[in-house]
Scaffold this motif. Structure first.
Motif, PDB file in Angstrom:
ATOM      1  N   PHE A  74     -20.162  21.585 -87.836  1.00 46.86           N
ATOM      2  CA  PHE A  74     -19.670  20.426 -89.314  1.00 46.86           C
ATOM      3  C   PHE A  74     -19.989  19.579 -89.328  1.00 46.86           C
ATOM      4  CE2 PHE A  74     -16.946  18.726 -85.601  1.00 46.86           C
ATOM      5  CZ  PHE A  74     -16.332  16.734 -86.174  1.00 46.86           C
ATOM      6  N   LYS A  75     -20.377  18.060 -90.596  1.00 48.15           N
ATOM      7  CA  LYS A  75     -20.899  17.590 -91.014  1.00 48.15           C
ATOM      8  C   LYS A  75     -20.426  16.152 -90.334  1.00 48.15           C
ATOM      9  CE  LYS A  75     -23.546  19.417 -95.095  1.00 48.15           C
ATOM     10  NZ  LYS A  75     -23.844  19.561 -96.226  1.00 48.15           N
ATOM     11  N   LEU A  76     -20.130  15.515 -89.331  1.00 49.81           N
ATOM     12  CA  LEU A  76     -20.212  13.965 -88.935  1.00 49.81           C
ATOM     13  C   LEU A  76     -21.484  13.362 -88.917  1.00 49.81           C
ATOM     14  CD1 LEU A  76     -18.525  12.303 -88.325  1.00 49.81           C
ATOM     15  CD2 LEU A  76     -18.832  12.778 -85.488  1.00 49.81           C
ATOM     16  N   ARG A  77     -21.280  12.144 -89.623  1.00 53.87           N
ATOM     17  CA  ARG A  77     -22.798  11.047 -90.020  1.00 53.87           C
ATOM     18  C   ARG A  77     -21.939   9.418 -89.976  1.00 53.87           C
ATOM     19  NH1 ARG A  77     -27.066  12.943 -91.232  1.00 53.87           N
ATOM     20  NH2 ARG A  77     -28.057  11.032 -92.236  1.00 53.87           N
ATOM     21  N   ASP A  78     -20.501   9.234 -89.730  1.00 53.75           N
ATOM     22  CA  ASP A  78     -19.751   7.926 -89.246  1.00 53.75           C
ATOM     23  C   ASP A  78     -20.251   7.934 -87.949  1.00 53.75           C
ATOM     24  OD1 ASP A  78     -18.681   5.845 -89.029  1.00 53.75           O
ATOM     25  OD2 ASP A  78     -16.578   7.111 -89.195  1.00 53.75           O
ATOM     26  N   THR A  79     -21.454   6.667 -87.804  1.00 57.33           N
ATOM     27  CA  THR A  79     -22.285   6.025 -86.282  1.00 57.33           C
ATOM     28  C   THR A  79     -20.882   5.312 -85.949  1.00 57.33           C
ATOM     29  OG1 THR A  79     -22.991   4.278 -87.572  1.00 57.33           O
ATOM     30  CG2 THR A  79     -24.524   6.285 -86.853  1.00 57.33           C
ATOM     31  N   ASN A  80     -19.763   5.045 -86.641  1.00 62.04           N
ATOM     32  CA  ASN A  80     -18.852   4.305 -85.421  1.00 62.04           C
ATOM     33  C   ASN A  80     -17.961   4.806 -85.017  1.00 62.04           C
ATOM     34  OD1 ASN A  80     -19.892   2.140 -86.728  1.00 62.04           O
ATOM     35  ND2 ASN A  80     -18.854   1.776 -88.700  1.00 62.04           N
ATOM     36  N   ALA A  81     -17.783   6.408 -85.635  1.00 55.35           N
ATOM     37  CA  ALA A  81     -16.837   7.242 -84.823  1.00 55.35           C
ATOM     38  C   ALA A  81     -17.201   7.140 -83.251  1.00 55.35           C
ATOM     39  CB  ALA A  81     -17.264   8.687 -85.158  1.00 55.35           C
ATOM     40  N   TRP A  82     -16.416   7.564 -82.387  1.00 54.12           N
ATOM     41  CA  TRP A  82     -16.427   7.762 -80.888  1.00 54.12           C
ATOM     42  C   TRP A  82     -16.875   9.036 -80.779  1.00 54.12           C
ATOM     43  CZ3 TRP A  82     -14.252  11.302 -78.316  1.00 54.12           C
ATOM     44  CH2 TRP A  82     -13.262  12.386 -78.717  1.00 54.12           C
ATOM     45  N   ARG A  83     -16.513  10.228 -81.465  1.00 53.99           N
ATOM     46  CA  ARG A  83     -17.697  11.453 -80.702  1.00 53.99           C
ATOM     47  C   ARG A  83     -19.299  10.738 -81.191  1.00 53.99           C
ATOM     48  NH1 ARG A  83     -12.595  12.742 -83.065  1.00 53.99           N
ATOM     49  NH2 ARG A  83     -11.833  13.752 -81.743  1.00 53.99           N
ATOM     50  N   MET A  84     -19.605  10.225 -81.474  1.00 57.63           N
ATOM     51  CA  MET A  84     -20.887   9.707 -81.895  1.00 57.63           C
ATOM     52  C   MET A  84     -21.463   8.902 -80.617  1.00 57.63           C
ATOM     53  SD  MET A  84     -22.020  11.379 -84.371  1.00 57.63           S
ATOM     54  CE  MET A  84     -23.656  10.637 -85.706  1.00 57.63           C
TER      55      MET A  84
END
Length: 360
Positions: free
Chosen positions: A191-201
């Protein structure tokens, strides 16, 4: 954020409520015993999936909470009538050893914290249920299994799909060979994830990128769709936006070979939507899409639509795990199941990095 995993899963959850909830066959709790469970981590999954599931269970009881955020603890105490003595933070968690009203913990924390809290819970004599991936390395997974065995407690991994009808039908077809032997599997989830603050990133928290989040569903599916363990893996990764995906892989492709002759091809990504399981047999095929989310799952085979019960996965998982632990029986998805995936994940990363076929 619009492209976050949270919104993606909220959309999935919203879509599922329009479908009828059909109860699956389950044992009756004749003596009223329940496994008293404390949730460790009170984020999205605990709040919107596990907490509602407890309300529908016969064998599981939400008895306590553990969080690093005091305000969350206060909210949960009021909403679920949890006594103060069953509430802990990350620092005083070890005092849970003194609490006879809690039998088990369910770890719903960032991946990098699973190992620590599994070991601390085992040392306190509590059974452990842990979300997948169970750890960020094979070494950590092995240590979790060893710690729970030493403490004489069970370790269960939250592979919720193993407890729902569609996935069980995929497993049955591999086992009973209605359409003959499995020849090819395509299992992909992204899926699309572009939030650079997310712990998954952040690799320090997640242990990797989409492979350690949704890719593990596709990996696990290739194993249960064939009913076999792979013997080798090749893999490739692609990063089209290195400014966003600085610390983790963006898109990962991998291919597995199985001892019976089947092969699988899979994709996981944070830069696009893919959600499919396809199985080609000698005399037919199966296709599911969606195949891994919270439901309703949908699928068809060469014989037609898969008209199977639609259930809440987390309720079925909690019921089965709690009933097994209460009756001192092995759980369906023990730590060894999680360890098998971790060994393959490490091989996938090694194959992508070296460009070589890695034997398993």
């Amino acid at each position: 954020m619009k492209n976050s995993r949270r919104n993606f899963l909220k959309a999935i959850t919203a879509s599922s409520v329009v479908m009828p909830m059909i109860a699956s066959a389950k044992p009756l709790n004749k003596d009223g015993r329940k496994l008293n469970i404390a949730l460790i981590g009170l984020g999205y999954y605990a709040t919107y999936q596990l907490a509602p599931a407890f309300a529908q269970t016969q064998f599981a009881n939400l008895a306590g909470v553990v969080s690093g955020t005091p305000s969350k603890i206060e909210d949960w105490k009021k909403k679920y009538n949890i006594p103060e003595k069953n509430c802990y933070n990350y620092q005083n968690f070890d005092k849970i050893i003194e609490n006879k009203d809690i039998d088990a913990v369910y770890i719903v924390l960032p991946n990098s914290m699973h190992h620590e809290f599994a070991l601390r819970a085992a040392k306190a004599g509590k059974h452990v249920i842990c979300e997948k991936p169970m750890a960020v390395s094979v070494r950590e997974a092995e240590e979790m299994i060893a710690a729970c065995k030493k403490a004489g407690v069970q370790l269960a991994i939250g592979y919720r799909l193993h407890y729902e009808p569609f996935t069980n039908e995929v497993m049955r077809l591999a086992r009973e060979k209605d359409f003959g032997k499995v020849k090819f599997v395509e299992a992909s989830f992204g899926f699309k994830l572009r939030d650079t603050n997310a712990w998954r990133m952040k690799k320090a928290f997640a242990g990797g990128g989409p492979m350690m989040d949704v890719g593990i569903y596709a990996l696990n599916a290739s194993r249960y769709a064939t009913g076999e363990e792979p013997v080798s893996v090749t893999a490739q990764w692609v990063k089209t936006d290195p400014e966003i995906y600085k610390d983790i892989e963006e898109t990962l492709f991998w291919q597995l070979k199985f001892p019976g002759g089947a092969i699988s091809s899979s994709t996981t990504t944070y830069n696009g939507n893919v959600h499919r399981l396809f199985v080609s047999y000698e005399n037919g095929n199966l296709e599911m899409s969606p195949a891994y989310d919270y439901g309703p799952l949908k699928g068809k085979t060469s014989k037609g639509e898969m008209n199977l019960p639609v259930i809440k996965h987390q309720t079925a998982q909690l019921e089965a795990m709690s009933e097994a632990i209460l009756n001192n029986r092995p759980v369906r998805t023990p730590g060894e199941e999680g360890l098998r995936d971790m060994k393959i994940i490490e091989a996938i990363y090694k194959a992508a990095e070296t460009g070589k076929e890695i034997k398993l």
